[in-house]
Write a protein that holds these residues in place. Structure first.
Motif, PDB file in Angstrom:
ATOM      1  N   HIS A 187      14.644 -26.280  -8.348  1.00 28.03           N
ATOM      2  CA  HIS A 187      13.223 -26.288  -8.493  1.00 28.03           C
ATOM      3  C   HIS A 187      12.482 -25.275  -7.765  1.00 28.03           C
ATOM      4  O   HIS A 187      11.487 -24.952  -8.120  1.00 28.03           O
ATOM      5  CB  HIS A 187      12.668 -27.765  -7.966  1.00 28.03           C
ATOM      6  N   SER A 188      13.175 -24.699  -6.560  1.00 30.08           N
ATOM      7  CA  SER A 188      12.515 -23.556  -5.936  1.00 30.08           C
ATOM      8  C   SER A 188      12.390 -22.430  -6.503  1.00 30.08           C
ATOM      9  O   SER A 188      11.573 -21.546  -6.383  1.00 30.08           O
ATOM     10  CB  SER A 188      13.096 -23.592  -4.556  1.00 30.08           C
ATOM     11  N   HIS A 189      13.072 -22.304  -7.822  1.00 31.88           N
ATOM     12  CA  HIS A 189      13.306 -21.195  -8.595  1.00 31.88           C
ATOM     13  C   HIS A 189      11.773 -21.055  -9.437  1.00 31.88           C
ATOM     14  O   HIS A 189      11.473 -19.832  -9.948  1.00 31.88           O
ATOM     15  CB  HIS A 189      14.321 -21.162  -9.548  1.00 31.88           C
ATOM     16  N   LEU A 190      11.121 -22.118  -9.455  1.00 30.97           N
ATOM     17  CA  LEU A 190       9.854 -22.274 -10.249  1.00 30.97           C
ATOM     18  C   LEU A 190       8.988 -21.158  -9.139  1.00 30.97           C
ATOM     19  O   LEU A 190       8.011 -20.861 -10.094  1.00 30.97           O
ATOM     20  CB  LEU A 190       9.384 -23.688 -10.192  1.00 30.97           C
ATOM     21  N   MET A 191       9.212 -21.100  -8.186  1.00 29.83           N
ATOM     22  CA  MET A 191       8.143 -20.318  -7.468  1.00 29.83           C
ATOM     23  C   MET A 191       8.452 -18.809  -7.698  1.00 29.83           C
ATOM     24  O   MET A 191       7.381 -18.089  -7.678  1.00 29.83           O
ATOM     25  CB  MET A 191       8.408 -20.398  -5.775  1.00 29.83           C
ATOM     26  N   ALA A 192       9.642 -18.304  -8.084  1.00 32.62           N
ATOM     27  CA  ALA A 192       9.619 -16.720  -8.554  1.00 32.62           C
ATOM     28  C   ALA A 192       8.874 -16.597  -9.823  1.00 32.62           C
ATOM     29  O   ALA A 192       8.228 -15.602  -9.804  1.00 32.62           O
ATOM     30  CB  ALA A 192      11.061 -16.726  -8.933  1.00 32.62           C
ATOM     31  N   ALA A 206       0.890  -1.236   0.056  1.00 34.80           N
ATOM     32  CA  ALA A 206       0.179  -0.079  -0.125  1.00 34.80           C
ATOM     33  C   ALA A 206       0.899   1.234   0.178  1.00 34.80           C
ATOM     34  O   ALA A 206       0.655   2.306  -0.534  1.00 34.80           O
ATOM     35  CB  ALA A 206      -0.866   0.002   1.186  1.00 34.80           C
ATOM     36  N   ALA A 207       1.948   1.165   0.728  1.00 35.38           N
ATOM     37  CA  ALA A 207       3.023   2.162   0.657  1.00 35.38           C
ATOM     38  C   ALA A 207       3.816   2.296  -0.608  1.00 35.38           C
ATOM     39  O   ALA A 207       4.911   3.289  -0.705  1.00 35.38           O
ATOM     40  CB  ALA A 207       3.851   2.226   2.013  1.00 35.38           C
ATOM     41  N   GLY A 208       3.632   1.446  -1.386  1.00 39.56           N
ATOM     42  CA  GLY A 208       4.481   1.503  -2.595  1.00 39.56           C
ATOM     43  C   GLY A 208       5.650   0.323  -2.629  1.00 39.56           C
ATOM     44  O   GLY A 208       6.420   0.283  -3.775  1.00 39.56           O
ATOM     45  N   GLY A 209       5.626  -0.679  -1.606  1.00 38.16           N
ATOM     46  CA  GLY A 209       6.587  -1.616  -1.767  1.00 38.16           C
ATOM     47  C   GLY A 209       6.202  -2.731  -2.822  1.00 38.16           C
ATOM     48  O   GLY A 209       5.181  -2.920  -3.272  1.00 38.16           O
ATOM     49  N   LEU A 210       7.455  -3.765  -2.886  1.00 42.81           N
ATOM     50  CA  LEU A 210       7.249  -4.736  -3.815  1.00 42.81           C
ATOM     51  C   LEU A 210       7.454  -6.224  -3.096  1.00 42.81           C
ATOM     52  O   LEU A 210       7.907  -6.051  -2.047  1.00 42.81           O
ATOM     53  CB  LEU A 210       8.175  -4.639  -4.682  1.00 42.81           C
ATOM     54  N   ILE A 211       6.928  -6.949  -3.582  1.00 42.20           N
ATOM     55  CA  ILE A 211       7.143  -8.453  -3.006  1.00 42.20           C
ATOM     56  C   ILE A 211       8.031  -9.196  -4.224  1.00 42.20           C
ATOM     57  O   ILE A 211       7.499  -9.803  -5.079  1.00 42.20           O
ATOM     58  CB  ILE A 211       5.672  -9.306  -3.064  1.00 42.20           C
ATOM     59  N   TYR A 212       9.450  -9.467  -3.530  1.00 48.97           N
ATOM     60  CA  TYR A 212      10.385 -10.204  -4.388  1.00 48.97           C
ATOM     61  C   TYR A 212      10.217 -11.810  -4.158  1.00 48.97           C
ATOM     62  O   TYR A 212      10.210 -11.987  -2.929  1.00 48.97           O
ATOM     63  CB  TYR A 212      11.690  -9.617  -4.299  1.00 48.97           C
ATOM     64  N   ILE A 213      10.638 -12.725  -5.145  1.00 52.13           N
ATOM     65  CA  ILE A 213      10.515 -13.989  -4.645  1.00 52.13           C
ATOM     66  C   ILE A 213      11.568 -14.655  -5.437  1.00 52.13           C
ATOM     67  O   ILE A 213      12.134 -14.305  -6.562  1.00 52.13           O
ATOM     68  CB  ILE A 213       9.446 -14.683  -5.437  1.00 52.13           C
ATOM     69  N   PHE A 214      12.581 -15.252  -4.623  1.00 52.54           N
ATOM     70  CA  PHE A 214      13.894 -16.125  -4.891  1.00 52.54           C
ATOM     71  C   PHE A 214      13.826 -17.297  -4.660  1.00 52.54           C
ATOM     72  O   PHE A 214      13.147 -17.790  -3.340  1.00 52.54           O
ATOM     73  CB  PHE A 214      14.915 -15.228  -4.096  1.00 52.54           C
ATOM     74  N   GLY A 215      14.508 -18.212  -5.507  1.00 54.91           N
ATOM     75  CA  GLY A 215      14.704 -19.688  -5.006  1.00 54.91           C
ATOM     76  C   GLY A 215      15.507 -20.261  -5.977  1.00 54.91           C
ATOM     77  O   GLY A 215      15.904 -19.446  -7.024  1.00 54.91           O
ATOM     78  N   LEU A 274      10.744  -9.954   0.907  1.00 58.67           N
ATOM     79  CA  LEU A 274      11.351 -10.934   0.144  1.00 58.67           C
ATOM     80  C   LEU A 274      10.949 -12.403   0.651  1.00 58.67           C
ATOM     81  O   LEU A 274      11.283 -12.772   1.815  1.00 58.67           O
ATOM     82  CB  LEU A 274      13.112 -10.649   0.700  1.00 58.67           C
ATOM     83  N   VAL A 275      10.308 -13.133  -0.259  1.00 55.89           N
ATOM     84  CA  VAL A 275      10.075 -14.423  -0.187  1.00 55.89           C
ATOM     85  C   VAL A 275      11.132 -15.406  -0.531  1.00 55.89           C
ATOM     86  O   VAL A 275      11.390 -15.564  -1.527  1.00 55.89           O
ATOM     87  CB  VAL A 275       8.671 -14.783  -0.696  1.00 55.89           C
ATOM     88  N   VAL A 276      11.808 -16.135   0.043  1.00 50.73           N
ATOM     89  CA  VAL A 276      12.630 -17.146  -0.154  1.00 50.73           C
ATOM     90  C   VAL A 276      12.319 -18.494  -0.203  1.00 50.73           C
ATOM     91  O   VAL A 276      11.837 -19.057   1.145  1.00 50.73           O
ATOM     92  CB  VAL A 276      13.944 -17.122   0.630  1.00 50.73           C
ATOM     93  N   PHE A 277      12.463 -19.295  -1.021  1.00 51.44           N
ATOM     94  CA  PHE A 277      11.958 -20.742  -1.244  1.00 51.44           C
ATOM     95  C   PHE A 277      13.157 -21.532  -1.062  1.00 51.44           C
ATOM     96  O   PHE A 277      14.234 -21.588  -1.807  1.00 51.44           O
ATOM     97  CB  PHE A 277      11.254 -20.973  -2.346  1.00 51.44           C
ATOM     98  N   SER A 278      13.179 -22.445  -0.139  1.00 51.12           N
ATOM     99  CA  SER A 278      14.101 -23.574  -0.098  1.00 51.12           C
ATOM    100  C   SER A 278      13.507 -24.711   0.782  1.00 51.12           C
ATOM    101  O   SER A 278      13.463 -24.505   2.034  1.00 51.12           O
ATOM    102  CB  SER A 278      15.365 -23.112   0.258  1.00 51.12           C
ATOM    103  N   THR A 279      13.228 -25.875   0.272  1.00 50.08           N
ATOM    104  CA  THR A 279      12.566 -26.977   1.157  1.00 50.08           C
ATOM    105  C   THR A 279      13.787 -27.685   1.936  1.00 50.08           C
ATOM    106  O   THR A 279      13.399 -27.816   2.977  1.00 50.08           O
ATOM    107  CB  THR A 279      12.252 -27.997  -0.007  1.00 50.08           C
TER     108      THR A 279
END
Length: 240
Positions: A49-54, A37-46, A109-114
């Motif tokens: 195969h976790s790269h698929l989530m980005a 709402a304040a202008g921020g972003l949601i980044y996704i990293f993996g 920042l959302v980080v995926f790693s099983t």
């Protein structure tokens, strides 16, 4: 039939995650919605195969336009799976990859790693924290605990943890030979990601802000809606 066993196990684990992770998803979404709402972003990293989530979160019907995937060939599989496996264990890589993105205190920042213990995702989580971003880890607590052997896990670094519930080794069916097969982390990880994103969208609307949701190009009004959103975010998302 083994296929039915796999589907049954995947459903069971997804049902369990839906109940177990609901509070964490809602809490993380509330924080993320305030930042968007304040202008921020949601980044996704993996990596791997976790790269698929980005890519799952990027520019898709029903997805949020404020999502920016962290894309790097070095940690993807299409240019060499063996090389990618080695790269995700390489200390220093995450800073090089994430350093191309202006991640800051107003972002998530959302980080995926099983497995949750390889150098790149752990250092990615640290990178996000050092930049002041809110860090969400999507991982398997059981797997990362079994694999840690004294190493730091992304679950130890993140502000919020979504546990996908995958067993150590990420396979849920046993073959006649005794081998285990059938990974579930992608299925549950994608579900948790989209649950989080729709909660963000709902929270934005509750706060009186329009939810920046892409529509399917085959639906009425989608072209205009999506063009408006890409115009808003293209200067800050290098992958649009």
């Amino acid at each position: 039939m083994t296929a039915r066993v796999y589907l049954s196990e995947a459903k069971r684990l997804l049902d369990e995650a839906a109940t177990r992770e609901a509070a964490a998803v809602e809490a993380a979404a509330a924080v993320a919605a305030g930042k968007v709402a304040a202008g921020g972003l949601i980044y996704i990293f993996g990596t791997g195969h976790s790269h698929l989530m980005a890519e799952e979160g990027h520019f898709r019907a029903g997805g949020l336009a404020c999502v920016v995937p962290v894309l790097a060939s070095a940690v993807m599989l299409h240019e060499g799976a063996m090389a990618s496996t080695q790269m995700e264990r390489l200390s220093g890589l995450a800073e090089i990859v994430l350093g191309r993105y202006p991640i800051g205190p107003g972002d998530v920042l959302v980080v995926f790693s099983t497995s949750g213990v390889n150098a790149a995702p752990v250092e990615a989580a640290r990178f996000g924290k050092a930049r002041g971003a809110t860090v969400i880890a999507v991982t398997s607590v059981a797997y990362s605990t079994a694999a840690a052997n004294g190493r730091e896990r992304i679950a130890d670094v993140a502000d919020f943890v979504f546990d996908n519930g995958a067993p150590a080794g990420d396979a849920v069916t046993t073959l006649a030979s005794g081998l285990t097969a059938g990974p579930v982390s992608t299925v549950i990880g994608a579900a948790l990601l989209n649950a989080f994103l729709v909660e963000v969208a709902a929270d934005l609307e509750k706060q009186g802000h329009p939810a920046p949701v892409y529509q399917s190009a085959n639906m009425p009004g989608a072209v205009e809606n999506n063009a408006k959103l890409t115009e808003i975010y293209k200067a800050r998302n290098p992958h649009l």
